[in-house]
Design a protein around this motif. Structure first.
Motif, PDB file in Angstrom:
ATOM      1  N   LYS A 287      -2.881   2.563  15.941  1.00  0.00           N
ATOM      2  CA  LYS A 287      -2.314   3.327  14.814  1.00  0.00           C
ATOM      3  C   LYS A 287      -2.797   2.700  13.504  1.00  0.00           C
ATOM      4  O   LYS A 287      -3.388   1.616  13.502  1.00  0.00           O
ATOM      5  CB  LYS A 287      -0.774   3.286  14.883  1.00  0.00           C
ATOM      6  CG  LYS A 287      -0.197   1.889  14.790  1.00  0.00           C
ATOM      7  CD  LYS A 287       1.302   1.899  14.981  1.00  0.00           C
ATOM      8  CE  LYS A 287       1.955   0.539  14.754  1.00  0.00           C
ATOM      9  NZ  LYS A 287       1.279  -0.619  15.326  1.00  0.00           N
ATOM     10  N   ARG A 288      -2.495   3.386  12.407  1.00  0.00           N
ATOM     11  CA  ARG A 288      -2.851   2.836  11.091  1.00  0.00           C
ATOM     12  C   ARG A 288      -1.997   1.581  10.881  1.00  0.00           C
ATOM     13  O   ARG A 288      -0.803   1.574  11.154  1.00  0.00           O
ATOM     14  CB  ARG A 288      -2.565   3.877   9.998  1.00  0.00           C
ATOM     15  CG  ARG A 288      -3.117   3.463   8.648  1.00  0.00           C
ATOM     16  CD  ARG A 288      -2.849   4.520   7.612  1.00  0.00           C
ATOM     17  NE  ARG A 288      -3.379   4.138   6.312  1.00  0.00           N
ATOM     18  CZ  ARG A 288      -2.917   4.640   5.171  1.00  0.00           C
ATOM     19  NH1 ARG A 288      -1.902   5.515   5.220  1.00  0.00           N
ATOM     20  NH2 ARG A 288      -3.428   4.274   4.020  1.00  0.00           N
ATOM     21  N   LEU A 289      -2.607   0.516  10.401  1.00  0.00           N
ATOM     22  CA  LEU A 289      -1.900  -0.757  10.311  1.00  0.00           C
ATOM     23  C   LEU A 289      -1.174  -0.880   8.967  1.00  0.00           C
ATOM     24  O   LEU A 289      -1.386  -0.072   8.059  1.00  0.00           O
ATOM     25  CB  LEU A 289      -2.906  -1.903  10.512  1.00  0.00           C
ATOM     26  CG  LEU A 289      -3.546  -1.864  11.912  1.00  0.00           C
ATOM     27  CD1 LEU A 289      -4.706  -2.847  12.006  1.00  0.00           C
ATOM     28  CD2 LEU A 289      -2.511  -2.157  12.992  1.00  0.00           C
ATOM     29  N   GLY A 290      -0.311  -1.877   8.889  1.00  0.00           N
ATOM     30  CA  GLY A 290       0.523  -2.060   7.690  1.00  0.00           C
ATOM     31  C   GLY A 290      -0.114  -3.019   6.692  1.00  0.00           C
ATOM     32  O   GLY A 290      -1.230  -3.481   6.879  1.00  0.00           O
ATOM     33  N   HIS A 291       0.645  -3.327   5.647  1.00  0.00           N
ATOM     34  CA  HIS A 291       0.106  -4.201   4.590  1.00  0.00           C
ATOM     35  C   HIS A 291       0.678  -5.604   4.728  1.00  0.00           C
ATOM     36  O   HIS A 291       1.619  -5.845   5.477  1.00  0.00           O
ATOM     37  CB  HIS A 291       0.468  -3.594   3.211  1.00  0.00           C
ATOM     38  CG  HIS A 291       1.945  -3.440   3.003  1.00  0.00           C
ATOM     39  ND1 HIS A 291       2.732  -4.443   2.476  1.00  0.00           N
ATOM     40  CD2 HIS A 291       2.793  -2.413   3.309  1.00  0.00           C
ATOM     41  CE1 HIS A 291       3.987  -4.024   2.429  1.00  0.00           C
ATOM     42  NE2 HIS A 291       4.042  -2.803   2.944  1.00  0.00           N
ATOM     43  N   THR A 292       0.054  -6.549   4.049  1.00  0.00           N
ATOM     44  CA  THR A 292       0.540  -7.937   4.056  1.00  0.00           C
ATOM     45  C   THR A 292      -0.049  -8.646   2.853  1.00  0.00           C
ATOM     46  O   THR A 292      -0.763  -8.038   2.066  1.00  0.00           O
ATOM     47  CB  THR A 292       0.132  -8.664   5.353  1.00  0.00           C
ATOM     48  OG1 THR A 292       0.673 -10.008   5.327  1.00  0.00           O
ATOM     49  CG2 THR A 292      -1.388  -8.791   5.464  1.00  0.00           C
ATOM     50  N   ASN A 318      -1.615   0.915   5.512  1.00  0.00           N
ATOM     51  CA  ASN A 318      -0.554   1.665   4.863  1.00  0.00           C
ATOM     52  C   ASN A 318       0.153   0.759   3.848  1.00  0.00           C
ATOM     53  O   ASN A 318       0.696  -0.268   4.236  1.00  0.00           O
ATOM     54  CB  ASN A 318       0.448   2.085   5.964  1.00  0.00           C
ATOM     55  CG  ASN A 318       1.317   3.207   5.493  1.00  0.00           C
ATOM     56  OD1 ASN A 318       1.277   3.558   4.309  1.00  0.00           O
ATOM     57  ND2 ASN A 318       2.096   3.761   6.388  1.00  0.00           N
ATOM     58  N   GLY A 319       0.070   1.088   2.544  1.00  0.00           N
ATOM     59  CA  GLY A 319       0.767   0.272   1.554  1.00  0.00           C
ATOM     60  C   GLY A 319      -0.174  -0.645   0.788  1.00  0.00           C
ATOM     61  O   GLY A 319      -1.388  -0.649   0.994  1.00  0.00           O
ATOM     62  N   SER A 320       0.454  -1.459  -0.105  1.00  0.00           N
ATOM     63  CA  SER A 320      -0.322  -2.348  -0.982  1.00  0.00           C
ATOM     64  C   SER A 320      -0.294  -3.779  -0.477  1.00  0.00           C
ATOM     65  O   SER A 320       0.764  -4.270  -0.053  1.00  0.00           O
ATOM     66  CB  SER A 320       0.304  -2.319  -2.386  1.00  0.00           C
ATOM     67  OG  SER A 320      -0.335  -1.323  -3.127  1.00  0.00           O
ATOM     68  N   SER A 321      -1.435  -4.448  -0.507  1.00  0.00           N
ATOM     69  CA  SER A 321      -1.516  -5.859  -0.109  1.00  0.00           C
ATOM     70  C   SER A 321      -2.072  -6.668  -1.273  1.00  0.00           C
ATOM     71  O   SER A 321      -2.793  -6.137  -2.111  1.00  0.00           O
ATOM     72  CB  SER A 321      -2.453  -6.007   1.102  1.00  0.00           C
ATOM     73  OG  SER A 321      -1.996  -5.210   2.179  1.00  0.00           O
TER      74      SER A 321
END
Ligand code: EPZ
Length: 432
Positions: A287-292, A318-321
């Motif tokens: 799946k599309r991975l998250g941010h860190t 997905n999101g800002s890192s």
């Protein structure tokens, strides 16, 4: 000039075998000339930087027998010159390890001063501080560093910055100095440990490599040995990120999982699956991975050499890192290239704010340096359409058979000569 042409959109699946660590091999090859007996080095990565350093070693008169792409025998008894030509330093900075090796063995050496490079000014003041602490007189004249000593005597040295190169170079010189050297605030990278283990296999007396205090008792001579270089943690990390970025499932073999912990931890944090085996890791993502957030640090922190590759992955997440580059002052040159593929990254000083986008589109991009080039190839494997990565000689400095290994796990990638328009067309027709 050669280029990679990549048709993106294929999930990377299958098995890939990692080669020997370039940054361990460079220190080990320099250490090899300190013996007057034949030294055999196995699991040598067949990459440009290694081949250039072997040319430099041959140029000063050492005997080099390239048994195969990945095995070399070196005998330092035939060395006739202590002067490393600028030609070699211009091509690879790590030629300066020959300074520490020749100074340790012959108490004298001359090496051209390395310039800066794409990722920063990269001074060598700590290397010089260490040599002077051991009793060498170091002068810099007309772009050449000369280091001379009647005798080298062990000393208590404290590095002002944690430096891989300075740690290795000082360890080389101190291994044949009179008496004991204590090196504090030393770098702890796996390749430091590998160089120390190699030197010890030749009869050196080095303890504490891998911690921030290394204790060296000088010896009179270094002997023959046969040694196999550790797997390359950055090559392994690059394939781990490629597997995650393409939502693939790749078994990365011939690795030391402990050396990859910082990378594995971050991939798991953003939602990839990382399974560790004795000498392999499996990376899966569906799946599309998250941010860190990433902050590059000396080992065991997140490696700066994995910063561009991880940023490319986060640029699709997905999101800002936030990516903080704390080691080098100019390691975001790939950002403008990724932007051409649709990435949304804002750089302020040594911080990059990475706003994840849904997808990249293929584009013409140019590798600004070794690891940034690898990051652009990873991005091309994910992008819609065709990506052409130019200046791939940077990538070939540190990745052996990169396109073959990627093709082996399903990437659609070819290496072509930029002037060979027909080959470019053939690839385009093949993949449309
Ligand atoms: C080694 O470079 C690696 N190169 C680099 O990998 C790697 O990025 C770097 O270590 C950090 O891990 C080789 O091993 C051949 P440093 P090195 O000395 O030794 C400052 C790659 O992609 N510094 O640990 O040059 C320096 O400016 C390459 O394979 C001083 O100030 O790195 C930097 O900010 C790229 N004075 C920091 O220390 C000195 O005398 C760390 O540099 C030496 C370094």
């Amino acid at each position: 000039m050669e280029q990679y042409i990549i048709k993106g959109g294929h999930a990377l699946k299958g098995e890939v075998v990692i080669g020997g660590a370039k940054n361990a091999a460079l220190g080990i090859l320099a250490a090899a000339i300190m013996s007057n007996e034949t030294v055999t080095i196995e699991n040598l990565p067949n990459v440009r930087d290694i081949n250039v350093l072997l040319q430099a070693i041959e140029a000063i008169g050492a005997t080099v027998d390239r048994v195969s792409d990945n095995v070399v025998k070196i005998n330092g008894s035939t060395i006739g010159s202590l002067n490393i030509d600028y030609e070699f330093i211009r091509k690879i900075r790590a030629s300066y390890y020959l300074l520490g090796a020749l100074l340790g063995k012959y108490k004298s050496a001359q090496v051209a001063l390395p310039g800066g490079c794409a990722i920063g000014s990269r001074p060598i003041d700590q290397h010089i501080k260490g040599f002077e602490a051991l009793g060498a007189v170091v002068t810099i004249d007309h772009g050449t560093i000369s280091a001379q000593a009647d005798e080298l005597a062990g000393n208590h040295i404290y590095l002002d910055v944690v430096s891989v190169g300075a740690t290795i170079n000082i360890m080389l010189a101190a291994s044949m100095a009179e008496g004991k050297t204590i090196l504090e605030n030393a770098a702890k990278e796996p390749h430091i440990v590998d160089v120390a283990n190699f030197l010890n296999s030749m009869g050196a007396n080095i303890k504490g490599a891998g911690t921030d205090v290394i204790r060296i008792k000088g010896v009179k001579e270094l002997k023959s040995t046969t040694y196999s270089i550790i797997p390359d943690q950055i090559e392994a990390g690059t394939f781990m990120v490629a597997a995650a970025a393409t939502k693939g499932d790749v078994l990365i073999k011939n690795v030391i999982p402990k050396h990859l912990e910082a990378i594995s931890a971050k991939l798991v944090e953003i939602g990839a699956e990382v399974i560790e085996y004795d000498d392999a890791v499996r990376v899966k993502a569906d799946k599309r991975l998250g941010h860190t957030n990433i902050k590059t640090l000396p080992y065991p922190g997140f490696p700066t050499d994995m910063q561009p590759q991880m940023a490319a992955l986060l640029a699709l997440s997905n999101g800002s890192s936030m990516v903080i580059e704390s080691i080098f002052e100019n390691r975001f040159k790939y950002v403008d290239e990724l932007a051409r593929m649709g990435a949304s990254i804002k750089v302020e000083g040594n911080i990059a704010i990475v706003n994840g986008v849904e997808k990249f589109s293929g584009a013409m991009v140019s590798a600004p340096d070794l690891r940034a080039g690898a990051a652009l190839v990873v991005a091309g494997c994910v992008a819609d359409g065709i990506t052409v990565v130019d200046s791939i000689h940077y990538i070939q400095r540190g990745y052996e058979a990169f396109e073959e290994k990627l093709r082996g796990i399903g990437a659609d990638i070819e290496r072509v000569d930029a002037e060979d328009y027909k080959a470019m067309q053939k690839f385009r027709l093949k993949v449309v």
